[in-house]
Design a protein around this motif. Structure first.
Motif, PDB file in Angstrom:
ATOM      1  N   THR A 201       0.849  -1.198   0.000  1.00  0.00           N
ATOM      2  CA  THR A 201       0.000   0.000   0.000  1.00  0.00           C
ATOM      3  C   THR A 201       0.886   1.249   0.000  1.00  0.00           C
ATOM      4  OG1 THR A 201      -0.106   0.012   2.405  1.00  0.00           O
ATOM      5  CG2 THR A 201      -1.895  -1.133   1.239  1.00  0.00           C
ATOM      6  N   VAL A 205      -0.864   8.101  -3.829  1.00  0.00           N
ATOM      7  CA  VAL A 205      -1.075   7.492  -5.139  1.00  0.00           C
ATOM      8  C   VAL A 205      -1.385   8.625  -6.111  1.00  0.00           C
ATOM      9  CG1 VAL A 205      -2.505   5.905  -6.509  1.00  0.00           C
ATOM     10  CG2 VAL A 205      -1.956   5.360  -4.112  1.00  0.00           C
ATOM     11  N   ILE A 255      -4.342   2.236  -1.577  1.00  0.00           N
ATOM     12  CA  ILE A 255      -4.086   3.423  -0.748  1.00  0.00           C
ATOM     13  C   ILE A 255      -3.938   2.955   0.700  1.00  0.00           C
ATOM     14  CG2 ILE A 255      -4.883   5.730  -0.091  1.00  0.00           C
ATOM     15  CD1 ILE A 255      -6.807   5.678  -2.465  1.00  0.00           C
ATOM     16  N   GLY A 259      -3.800   7.535   3.866  1.00  0.00           N
ATOM     17  CA  GLY A 259      -3.172   7.987   2.622  1.00  0.00           C
ATOM     18  C   GLY A 259      -4.195   8.606   1.672  1.00  0.00           C
ATOM     19  N   ALA A 261      -5.181   9.532  -2.769  1.00  0.00           N
ATOM     20  CA  ALA A 261      -4.897   9.441  -4.205  1.00  0.00           C
ATOM     21  C   ALA A 261      -5.235  10.765  -4.862  1.00  0.00           C
ATOM     22  CB  ALA A 261      -5.702   8.315  -4.838  1.00  0.00           C
ATOM     23  N   GLU A 302      -9.280  10.491  -0.089  1.00  0.00           N
ATOM     24  CA  GLU A 302      -8.531  10.321   1.170  1.00  0.00           C
ATOM     25  C   GLU A 302      -9.108   9.174   1.972  1.00  0.00           C
ATOM     26  OE1 GLU A 302      -7.196  14.391   2.960  1.00  0.00           O
ATOM     27  OE2 GLU A 302      -9.062  14.733   1.845  1.00  0.00           O
TER      28      GLU A 302
END
Ligand code: GLN
Length: 305
Positions: A201, A205, A255, A259, A261, A302
């Motif tokens: 992960t 991203v 993700i 984290g 993207a 998120e």
């Protein structure tokens, strides 16, 4: 291909013939010949072409107009101008592009990075700064020339980066750029579709997928330059969603918790992307960021901790 008809140069294209080999004269002639072929920003492009062919800086070009071109430089310039008159993009002809303040190599194996993609970088860097990850893992899906992966690796010195592409040719260009900017040791390149060949992960991203509607690429409004770029890097299918669907469908396992993207979008696909992201990633908070021109440019996803 129907589309080929739109990139055909005029039957008798104008050409550059230099009687005088001084830089200042060459610059004026290049400007004239490409301007009269209808290429916009002829002054800017002429400078770029002469600088590339003669290997001089902008300052040298402007302050030393009487410096003469060698025969090799003149031939190189004539070839470059011929290519540009055929509507090959300037960036391919000079072999480079600026992105986020750095110079990258590009050629017809890769999409030419667009300035709007710098928004993804700004947003990803702002997020990395806020979260203060000690050693962020970054994934760039469909890296193309590698500008996103290389820029993030450079700007986030503690990061490790994985960059994928379905095109081996594109990966070769991306690797070259990573070497040129001295971050190859922190980027792993993976030849696969989207993130199919990637495990683990990532806190960050990033992806700039193809999203141009197929009909637009085959239509009359297309710039001839677009026909020189790899179609797989542009074509988003009939509704522009052909790549977003599998991309968004696979993100939940990629993700990392906490984290995010950052995915480039285009206004015509915003609503569909938002709906798709919300349905595929029900846990995530999904929003849309706009660029300096006020256009919807980045889908932000998120994941909670
Ligand atoms: N922004 C590019 C264009 O308008 C498209 C890039 C892409 O499809 N990701 O030509």
């Amino acid at each position: 291909m129907e589309h080929a008809a739109t990139v055909k140069p005029p039957a008798v294209p104008p050409a550059l013939r230099l009687e005088d080999q001084r830089l200042g004269y060459a610059l004026a002639q290049v400007r004239k010949v490409i301007g009269s072929a209808g290429i916009p920003d002829a002054g800017f492009e002429a400078r770029q072409l002469v600088m590339a062919a003669a290997g001089v800086t902008r300052e040298a070009l402007l302050t030393d107009p009487d410096r003469t071109l060698t025969n090799d430089e003149r031939l190189a310039l004539e070839t470059m101008v011929r290519r540009r008159l055929s509507r090959e993009p300037l960036q391919y002809v000079i072999g480079q592009v600026e992105f986020y303040g750095r110079s990258f190599k590009v050629d017809s194996r890769v999409l030419i990075p667009r300035p709007e993609t710098e928004l993804l970088i700004e947003q990803a860097l702002a997020f990395a700064g806020e979260q203060n990850f000690p050693a962020p893992r970054v994934l760039d899906i469909g890296t193309g020339s590698g500008v996103i992966a290389v820029t993030l690796a450079t700007e986030l010195p503690a990061s490790t980066v994985v960059a994928t592409d379905i095109s081996l040719e594109a990966l070769a260009v991306a690797k070259e750029n990573a070497q040129l900017l001295a971050v190859a040791g922190r980027i792993e390149f993976v030849h696969c579709s989207l993130a199919a060949g990637v495990s683990g992960t990532f806190e960050i991203v990033v992806c700039n997928p193809p999203y141009v509607l197929t009909d637009f690429l085959s239509g009359p409004d297309i710039q001839p330059e677009l026909g020189f770029e790899p179609r797989t890097a542009l074509d988003g299918g009939r509704d522009g969603m052909a790549v977003y669907r599998p991309l968004l469908g696979g993100l939940d396992s990629i993700i990392a918790p906490g984290g995010a993207a950052f995915i480039e979008i285009d206004p015509p696909v915003t609503e569909q992307c938002l709906a798709e992201a919300k349905s595929r990633l029900p846990e995530a908070s999904v929003s849309v960021l706009t660029d300096l021109a006020g256009l919807e440019r980045c889908l932000l996803i998120e994941l909670p901790h």
